[in-house]
Enzyme design. Structure first.
Site, short mmCIF file in Angstrom:
data_model
loop_
_atom_site.label_atom_id
_atom_site.label_comp_id
_atom_site.label_asym_id
_atom_site.label_seq_id
_atom_site.Cartn_x
_atom_site.Cartn_y
_atom_site.Cartn_z
N GLU A 33 0.84 -1.20 0.00
CA GLU A 33 0.00 0.00 0.00
C GLU A 33 0.87 1.25 0.00
O GLU A 33 1.78 1.37 0.82
CB GLU A 33 -0.88 -0.03 1.26
N LYS A 122 -10.25 -2.47 8.41
CA LYS A 122 -8.97 -2.06 8.96
C LYS A 122 -9.24 -1.42 10.32
O LYS A 122 -9.83 -0.34 10.39
CB LYS A 122 -8.31 -1.06 8.01
#
Length: 201
Positions: A33, A122
């Site tokens: 990411e 998340k």
């Protein structure tokens, strides 16, 4: 094996992106990411997507608006991670065929994100939620929900969080800080993989 570890490369520069990508893949981390508050993040992501091919899942973090989601789709990104759970961002991510990992901390946010189509949650900042908080929240989530601990959780915590039922982890400063060489990132990633594998046996 595909490990549930997301490397968060906040601050990465485009000219180092491919070398660091390869170091991570070689170490066994294949979910990567690049937060959008990094320098020229779309450039870095596009270079990594092209270099990775089918070897890794490359996407963006700190994605806060629909326009960014569309731009990510146009360069081949595969994953959208956010610090919040914006239903419009989640819906657009899914409409563009990418994986959606919004940030949540409360039951209300978690269920709202899942209703909007999130692929996983998340939990951020995970260290503030804690193991007890996560266990309580996980007890009411739909069975099979993918959950990730991000923020203040490192390799020493893997076993405890996995024991509590977490799916995986997002790691930032444990694995990359601006100025780290590809060699250093590779060495840190290898240590993290060793810890993860030991905790998942």
């Amino acid at each position: 094996m595909s490990r549930e570890i997301i490397a968060i490369l906040r601050g990465i520069q485009p000219d180092e992106a491919v070398d660091i990508l390869n170091a991570l893949i070689d170490a066994g981390i294949t979910k990567i990411e690049v937060p959008l508050n990094s320098p020229d993040p779309f450039d870095s992501i596009e270079r990594m997507v092209q270099a990775a091919g089918a070897r890794a899942l490359v996407g963006a973090g700190t994605v806060l608006d629909v326009a960014s989601v569309r731009r990510l789709a146009s360069i081949g990104a595969q994953m959208v991670v956010s610090p919040d759970a914006n239903p419009d961002v989640i819906a657009e991510t899914k409409a563009q065929g990418m994986l959606s990992y919004p940030g949540v901390l409360t039951p209300t946010e978690a269920f709202s994100a899942l209703r909007s189509g999130a692929d996983g949650l998340k939990f951020f900042p995970a260290f503030k939620l804690g193991l007890d908080g996560f266990k309580a929240l996980a007890a009411v989530l739909p069975k099979g929900t993918n959950t990730y601990a991000v923020g203040g959780v490192g390799p020493a915590d893997f076993a405890d969080w996995l024991g509590a039922g977490i799916t995986g982890f997002g790691l930032g400063s444990n694995i990359y800080k601006p100025g780290y060489s590809a060699e250093k990132v590779g060495a840190l990633a290898a240590e993290i993989v060793t810890s993860y594998d030991a905790a998942t046996l």
